[in-house]
Design a protein around this motif. Sequence first.
Motif, PDB file in Angstrom:
ATOM      1  N   UNK A 128      -2.232   5.636 -20.381  1.00 55.90           N
ATOM      2  CA  UNK A 128      -3.708   4.907 -20.512  1.00 55.90           C
ATOM      3  C   UNK A 128      -3.402   3.630 -21.204  1.00 55.90           C
ATOM      4  N   UNK A 129      -3.255   2.635 -20.675  1.00 59.74           N
ATOM      5  CA  UNK A 129      -2.929   1.359 -21.345  1.00 59.74           C
ATOM      6  C   UNK A 129      -2.974   0.085 -20.735  1.00 59.74           C
ATOM      7  N   UNK A 130      -3.267  -1.109 -21.419  1.00 59.79           N
ATOM      8  CA  UNK A 130      -3.238  -2.293 -20.936  1.00 59.79           C
ATOM      9  C   UNK A 130      -1.834  -2.975 -20.561  1.00 59.79           C
ATOM     10  N   UNK A 131      -1.591  -3.381 -19.213  1.00 59.96           N
ATOM     11  CA  UNK A 131      -0.355  -3.855 -18.939  1.00 59.96           C
ATOM     12  C   UNK A 131      -0.463  -5.126 -18.574  1.00 59.96           C
ATOM     13  N   UNK A 132       0.664  -5.908 -18.781  1.00 55.43           N
ATOM     14  CA  UNK A 132       0.571  -7.326 -18.257  1.00 55.43           C
ATOM     15  C   UNK A 132       1.249  -7.483 -17.083  1.00 55.43           C
ATOM     16  N   UNK A 133       0.970  -8.510 -16.116  1.00 54.17           N
ATOM     17  CA  UNK A 133       1.532  -8.745 -14.819  1.00 54.17           C
ATOM     18  C   UNK A 133       1.472 -10.160 -14.539  1.00 54.17           C
ATOM     19  N   UNK A 134       2.887 -10.853 -14.866  1.00 54.44           N
ATOM     20  CA  UNK A 134       3.025 -12.287 -14.384  1.00 54.44           C
ATOM     21  C   UNK A 134       2.653 -12.619 -13.087  1.00 54.44           C
TER      22      UNK A 134
ATOM     23  N   UNK B  83      -7.975  -4.535 -12.751  1.00 54.71           N
ATOM     24  CA  UNK B  83      -8.035  -5.978 -13.630  1.00 54.71           C
ATOM     25  C   UNK B  83      -8.811  -5.297 -15.059  1.00 54.71           C
ATOM     26  N   UNK B  84      -8.412  -5.261 -15.980  1.00 59.08           N
ATOM     27  CA  UNK B  84      -8.859  -5.184 -17.296  1.00 59.08           C
ATOM     28  C   UNK B  84      -9.879  -6.118 -17.736  1.00 59.08           C
TER      29      UNK B  84
ATOM     30  N   UNK C 118      -3.887  -9.202 -16.766  1.00 60.18           N
ATOM     31  CA  UNK C 118      -3.845  -7.981 -17.784  1.00 60.18           C
ATOM     32  C   UNK C 118      -4.682  -6.675 -16.894  1.00 60.18           C
ATOM     33  N   UNK C 119      -3.894  -5.883 -16.706  1.00 55.80           N
ATOM     34  CA  UNK C 119      -4.663  -4.694 -15.806  1.00 55.80           C
ATOM     35  C   UNK C 119      -4.749  -3.560 -16.664  1.00 55.80           C
TER      36      UNK C 119
END
Length: 204
Positions: free
Chosen positions: A175-181, A139-140, A192-193
């Motif tokens: 290395x980034x933020x990714x979205x997970x519905x 989790x971000x 947001x992970x």
Amino acid sequence: MAGVDAQGWDARYAAAEMVWSAEPNRFVAEEFGGLPPGRALDLAAGEGRNALWLAGLGWDVTAVDFSAAGVERGRRLAAERSLDVEFVVADVTAWTPPEDGFDAVVVAYLHLPPDEMAAVLGTAAAALRPGGVLVFVGHDRTNITDGVGGPQDPDVLHTPEKVTGALPGLTIQRAERVRRPVEVDGETRDAIDTLVRAVRSPLG
Ligand SMILES: C[S@@+](CC[C@H](N)C(=O)[O-])C[C@H]1O[C@@H](n2cnc3c(N)ncnc32)[C@H](O)[C@@H]1O
């Protein structure tokens, strides 16, 4: 979750038939899907959804978690699916990986105070063989304001910068933020992970 000890996790696993999904995390599946099987380590593996998925692809997997109840469920699922996974009950902040190393290391949704998290990332990096791949997802920190779910304590949440800063010997490939519905009260929301993929140089 943050600040939860092994007994707390045991109680959580005992209270539900399956706490996490039976399927692998989507980002773990994306990152490892195309790799040739080798030896893999899953740190804080829980019920083993990622470890079991890797084992099903032919990986030789070691899965470590300090919750005996989580590990017990992982062992049962492995037996039901006729998969061979080495499950270890241990605290990953103090566990020493075997010296011959791993081709892949997974750390998924582990949330610890910063010093402990950095120590686990050091262990994860040290466990990689030359050419080995580390996939980290959790989790971000922006999840508190812009996402949903996960711990709400910013100290135990991740950022791509914090994770990569704890992996000085590795080459960072992603290395980034990714979205997970996710479904929340009948609505689809985005969690947001932080996602990091890093490799140890093939030259060691
Ligand atoms: C949110 S779950 C994630 C499980 C798994 N990685 C997954 O993605 O399904 C977090 C896991 O971390 C484990 N954990 C937390 N702190 C730990 C520690 N210090 N040593 C070993 N396991 C730990 C818990 O027991 C729990 O199974």
